[in-house]
Design an enzyme around this catalytic site. Structure first.
Site, PDB file in Angstrom:
ATOM      1  N   CYS A   8      34.511 -31.876  30.631  1.00 54.21           N
ATOM      2  CA  CYS A   8      33.287 -31.687  30.446  1.00 54.21           C
ATOM      3  C   CYS A   8      32.459 -31.812  31.915  1.00 54.21           C
ATOM      4  CB  CYS A   8      32.624 -33.000  30.250  1.00 54.21           C
ATOM      5  SG  CYS A   8      32.202 -34.236  29.879  1.00 54.21           S
ATOM      6  N   ARG A  14      31.020 -36.659  27.073  1.00 53.33           N
ATOM      7  CA  ARG A  14      31.607 -35.867  25.959  1.00 53.33           C
ATOM      8  C   ARG A  14      33.212 -35.826  26.690  1.00 53.33           C
ATOM      9  NH1 ARG A  14      27.714 -31.299  28.019  1.00 53.33           N
ATOM     10  NH2 ARG A  14      28.188 -32.456  30.425  1.00 53.33           N
ATOM     11  N   ASP A 130      24.935 -33.014  27.229  1.00 57.29           N
ATOM     12  CA  ASP A 130      25.412 -33.476  27.461  1.00 57.29           C
ATOM     13  C   ASP A 130      24.279 -35.085  27.265  1.00 57.29           C
ATOM     14  OD1 ASP A 130      25.912 -35.248  29.481  1.00 57.29           O
ATOM     15  OD2 ASP A 130      25.564 -34.436  31.381  1.00 57.29           O
TER      16      ASP A 130
END
Length: 159
Positions: A8, A14, A130
């Site tokens: 990410c 994440r 996100d």
């Protein structure tokens, strides 16, 4: 060992949640996944940042997964070369990796692209948004999206 690399942006939300959830599933799988291990990295990570406290809390409370010792790190050429598969949180992450490491095209996918493949229709959002800076319930939703996709990915890897 087959390395699954989750990527990410900052490697605090994440990808760290995906790494924790995947490794938890592998550790609790009686057969089929013993050769797999997940790692994670960020495209713009601040080295050694801790996992986001909300990500830590959500995984612990809802999945009994502890990522409290996770430390963020930037993706490296070695990470890419040693990975069996690279799974990104967004198409933008995937494109950035392919620009930096064109030789990784045959093993780089978004998480949802690899999980859902042909089952996804054209309107389906293939990105995992996100949660950084949002309330805890957004982290919970994000973790659920990741977990749902990982369940499918694990079934594919078992085959």
């Amino acid at each position: 060992m087959k390395k699954v690399l989750f990527v990410c942006t900052g490697n605090t939300c994440r990808s760290s949640m995906a790494e924790g959830l995947f490794n938890h599933a592998v550790e609790n799988d009686k057969d089929g996944l013993k050769d797999f291990r997940a790692f994670s990295a960020g495209l713009s990570a601040f080295e050694d940042d801790w996992a986001n406290p909300k990500a830590v809390k959500v995984l612990k409370e809802h999945y009994n997964v502890d990522i409290s010792s996770h430390r963020a790190r930037k993706i490296t050429k070695s990470d890419v070369e040693s990975s069996y598969i690279i799974l990104t949180m967004t198409k933008e992450h995937k494109n950035a990796i392919l620009k930096m490491f064109p030789g990784a095209a045959d093993k780089t996918y978004t998480v949802k692209e690899y999980a859902y493949g042909d089952d996804a229709n054209g309107d389906y959002n293939m990105d995992i948004s996100d949660p950084y800076g949002f309330p805890e319930d957004v982290y919970k939703t994000c973790a659920g999206e990741i977990k749902d996709a990982l369940d499918r990915i694990i079934m594919k890897l078992k085959k």
